[in-house]
Design a protein around this motif. Sequence first.
Motif, PDB file in Angstrom:
ATOM      1  N   PRO A   1       0.825  -1.209   0.000  1.00 15.90           N
ATOM      2  CA  PRO A   1       0.000   0.000   0.000  1.00 15.90           C
ATOM      3  C   PRO A   1       0.859   1.258   0.000  1.00 15.90           C
ATOM      4  CG  PRO A   1      -0.749  -1.570   1.658  1.00 15.90           C
ATOM      5  CD  PRO A   1       0.568  -2.059   1.167  1.00 15.90           C
ATOM      6  N   GLN A   2       0.453   2.210  -0.810  1.00 23.64           N
ATOM      7  CA  GLN A   2       1.149   3.490  -0.898  1.00 23.64           C
ATOM      8  C   GLN A   2       0.286   4.575  -0.254  1.00 23.64           C
ATOM      9  OE1 GLN A   2       4.331   3.646  -2.214  1.00 23.64           O
ATOM     10  NE2 GLN A   2       4.049   1.409  -2.283  1.00 23.64           N
ATOM     11  N   GLY A   3       0.920   5.487   0.462  1.00 26.14           N
ATOM     12  CA  GLY A   3       0.177   6.560   1.101  1.00 26.14           C
ATOM     13  C   GLY A   3      -0.454   7.494   0.081  1.00 26.14           C
ATOM     14  N   LEU A   4      -1.647   7.962   0.374  1.00 26.76           N
ATOM     15  CA  LEU A   4      -2.355   8.908  -0.486  1.00 26.76           C
ATOM     16  C   LEU A   4      -3.123   9.868   0.402  1.00 26.76           C
ATOM     17  CD1 LEU A   4      -3.228   9.830  -3.336  1.00 26.76           C
ATOM     18  CD2 LEU A   4      -5.174   8.266  -3.129  1.00 26.76           C
ATOM     19  N   GLU A   5      -2.820  11.146   0.292  1.00 26.62           N
ATOM     20  CA  GLU A   5      -3.512  12.148   1.094  1.00 26.62           C
ATOM     21  C   GLU A   5      -4.880  12.424   0.473  1.00 26.62           C
ATOM     22  OE1 GLU A   5      -3.959  14.401   4.431  1.00 26.62           O
ATOM     23  OE2 GLU A   5      -2.265  13.111   3.903  1.00 26.62           O
ATOM     24  N   THR A   6      -5.926  12.326   1.293  1.00 28.28           N
ATOM     25  CA  THR A   6      -7.295  12.520   0.809  1.00 28.28           C
ATOM     26  C   THR A   6      -7.948  13.703   1.514  1.00 28.28           C
ATOM     27  OG1 THR A   6      -8.501  11.210   2.458  1.00 28.28           O
ATOM     28  CG2 THR A   6      -7.402   9.986   0.681  1.00 28.28           C
ATOM     29  N   ALA A   7      -9.179  13.985   1.105  1.00 29.60           N
ATOM     30  CA  ALA A   7      -9.925  15.079   1.741  1.00 29.60           C
ATOM     31  C   ALA A   7     -10.203  14.800   3.206  1.00 29.60           C
ATOM     32  CB  ALA A   7     -11.231  15.315   0.990  1.00 29.60           C
ATOM     33  N   SER A   8     -10.113  13.527   3.629  1.00 31.26           N
ATOM     34  CA  SER A   8     -10.366  13.164   5.030  1.00 31.26           C
ATOM     35  C   SER A   8      -9.134  12.594   5.713  1.00 31.26           C
ATOM     36  CB  SER A   8     -11.522  12.161   5.115  1.00 31.26           C
ATOM     37  OG  SER A   8     -12.751  12.806   4.895  1.00 31.26           O
ATOM     38  N   GLY A   9      -7.957  12.900   5.176  1.00 24.63           N
ATOM     39  CA  GLY A   9      -6.734  12.454   5.824  1.00 24.63           C
ATOM     40  C   GLY A   9      -6.006  11.374   5.054  1.00 24.63           C
ATOM     41  N   GLN A  10      -5.054  10.762   5.721  1.00 27.52           N
ATOM     42  CA  GLN A  10      -4.178   9.772   5.099  1.00 27.52           C
ATOM     43  C   GLN A  10      -4.920   8.488   4.731  1.00 27.52           C
ATOM     44  OE1 GLN A  10      -0.691  10.089   4.564  1.00 27.52           O
ATOM     45  NE2 GLN A  10      -0.882   8.179   3.436  1.00 27.52           N
ATOM     46  N   GLY A  11      -4.743   8.060   3.482  1.00 28.44           N
ATOM     47  CA  GLY A  11      -5.251   6.773   3.052  1.00 28.44           C
ATOM     48  C   GLY A  11      -4.114   5.928   2.513  1.00 28.44           C
ATOM     49  N   TYR A  12      -4.407   4.658   2.252  1.00 28.75           N
ATOM     50  CA  TYR A  12      -3.403   3.751   1.679  1.00 28.75           C
ATOM     51  C   TYR A  12      -4.009   3.092   0.450  1.00 28.75           C
ATOM     52  CZ  TYR A  12      -0.605   4.695   5.751  1.00 28.75           C
ATOM     53  OH  TYR A  12       0.136   5.336   6.708  1.00 28.75           O
ATOM     54  N   PHE A  13      -3.272   3.192  -0.662  1.00 32.57           N
ATOM     55  CA  PHE A  13      -3.791   2.969  -2.002  1.00 32.57           C
ATOM     56  C   PHE A  13      -2.999   1.864  -2.695  1.00 32.57           C
ATOM     57  CE2 PHE A  13      -3.738   4.403  -6.530  1.00 32.57           C
ATOM     58  CZ  PHE A  13      -5.096   4.476  -6.776  1.00 32.57           C
ATOM     59  N   ILE A  14      -3.687   0.992  -3.421  1.00 32.32           N
ATOM     60  CA  ILE A  14      -3.049  -0.092  -4.171  1.00 32.32           C
ATOM     61  C   ILE A  14      -3.645  -0.135  -5.577  1.00 32.32           C
ATOM     62  CG2 ILE A  14      -2.891  -2.611  -4.430  1.00 32.32           C
ATOM     63  CD1 ILE A  14      -2.573  -2.887  -1.481  1.00 32.32           C
ATOM     64  N   VAL A  15      -2.786  -0.391  -6.584  1.00 35.65           N
ATOM     65  CA  VAL A  15      -3.219  -0.595  -7.973  1.00 35.65           C
ATOM     66  C   VAL A  15      -2.742  -1.972  -8.410  1.00 35.65           C
ATOM     67  CG1 VAL A  15      -3.202   0.290 -10.331  1.00 35.65           C
ATOM     68  CG2 VAL A  15      -2.922   1.865  -8.404  1.00 35.65           C
ATOM     69  N   GLU A  16      -3.624  -2.754  -9.009  1.00 37.54           N
ATOM     70  CA  GLU A  16      -3.278  -4.096  -9.447  1.00 37.54           C
ATOM     71  C   GLU A  16      -3.849  -4.382 -10.831  1.00 37.54           C
ATOM     72  OE1 GLU A  16      -3.415  -6.986  -5.735  1.00 37.54           O
ATOM     73  OE2 GLU A  16      -5.209  -5.734  -5.808  1.00 37.54           O
ATOM     74  N   ALA A  17      -3.100  -5.179 -11.607  1.00 34.71           N
ATOM     75  CA  ALA A  17      -3.628  -5.712 -12.861  1.00 34.71           C
ATOM     76  C   ALA A  17      -4.315  -7.033 -12.550  1.00 34.71           C
ATOM     77  CB  ALA A  17      -2.497  -5.914 -13.861  1.00 34.71           C
ATOM     78  N   ALA A  18      -5.493  -7.262 -13.133  1.00 37.04           N
ATOM     79  CA  ALA A  18      -6.253  -8.466 -12.807  1.00 37.04           C
ATOM     80  C   ALA A  18      -7.079  -8.905 -14.010  1.00 37.04           C
ATOM     81  CB  ALA A  18      -7.153  -8.199 -11.601  1.00 37.04           C
ATOM     82  N   LYS A  19      -7.820  -9.965 -13.811  1.00 34.08           N
ATOM     83  CA  LYS A  19      -8.711 -10.504 -14.829  1.00 34.08           C
ATOM     84  C   LYS A  19     -10.147 -10.474 -14.310  1.00 34.08           C
ATOM     85  CE  LYS A  19      -6.447 -12.438 -18.475  1.00 34.08           C
ATOM     86  NZ  LYS A  19      -6.857 -12.252 -19.888  1.00 34.08           N
ATOM     87  N   ASN A  20     -11.073 -10.122 -15.183  1.00 30.95           N
ATOM     88  CA  ASN A  20     -12.495 -10.241 -14.897  1.00 30.95           C
ATOM     89  C   ASN A  20     -13.083 -11.097 -16.007  1.00 30.95           C
ATOM     90  OD1 ASN A  20     -15.070  -9.855 -13.806  1.00 30.95           O
ATOM     91  ND2 ASN A  20     -15.414  -8.020 -15.038  1.00 30.95           N
ATOM     92  N   GLY A  21     -13.134 -12.404 -15.771  1.00 28.49           N
ATOM     93  CA  GLY A  21     -13.478 -13.324 -16.858  1.00 28.49           C
ATOM     94  C   GLY A  21     -12.341 -13.343 -17.860  1.00 28.49           C
TER      95      GLY A  21
END
Length: 312
Positions: A88-108
């Motif tokens: 998880p990577q830190g991401l500053e949001t309108a409501s404070g610190q969040g933790y963000f992930i991006v993944e490549a995946a399959k949907n069918g």
Amino acid sequence: MRHLLHVLIALCILGSANSALADDVVYAPGSRIGLVPLIGLTPAKTFPGFETADQRVKVIVAELPVTAFRDVENVAKSNVADPRGQKPQGLETASGQGYFIVEAAKNGDDNVRRYSMVISGGTFSGYVAAQVPENVGKIYSDEAVRKMFATVALRKDVPVEEQLGLLPFKLSELSSFKLIRTLAPGAVILLSDAEAENDIDSKAFMIISPIGSVPERPDDRDRFARDIAATIPNLREGRITMSESMRINGSPGFETRIDGTNTRTNTPVTVVQWLVFGSGKTAMRLIGSTPRDGWSEAFSRFRAVRDGIRPR
């Protein structure tokens, strides 16, 4: 038409970095989680979140236990590498610190990008997840989705009118309960005398929800009522003191009373469960629980809420 819609959205995004987002935070109906949606995303009708008109791009929001944020934060701050290569990577949001992930995946058979973030709401963890098919990645790019996630805002409460308006039934009597909270937006609602969520089990409270797969034959309802009473959460050493059929608001119903111990407070409680049977294999389930020394006063309030329920 879908191709034309995508072209128009792309022109809006390419024309200006700010035009990719709507103007204001929009809260998912019945949820404490909101964001400024990308152009083309509107509140979903079948789940808490947002989606495009063709339902291919989805953004889902959910409320998780407060520990969920702490667990993700610990992983993000640790020096231990994730075997999947994701951290998880830190991401500053309108409501404070969040933790963000991006993944490549399959949907069918389709390649998709999946995005997820956890943010602290104090008494809960806000969770936001998005899925974007690869072939619209130029429109809903990693950068665009990241900017959208940075707008995530959490509100302390959902207006009572908004919560009640989403229910499949009308709730006209609240019996002076202080805390009103949907456990599942549009389906399950909690009424409590507690002023804070961590104090719910020590006060009188009710949980109201529709249920399916109930027996149609009256002769089977006694057994069903007893069996489902055994699934009441946070109750141990339960002893049924009464279970009998009755009419509730003109419909067949069943009332079951249980004496037991609340597992969270370790105090004696008395619980009533009402089942109100509808057409087919559906019913309304109402659970009222209170510390045993407050039973007489709480029961009359439970009954008033029950008698104020009407179909939409």
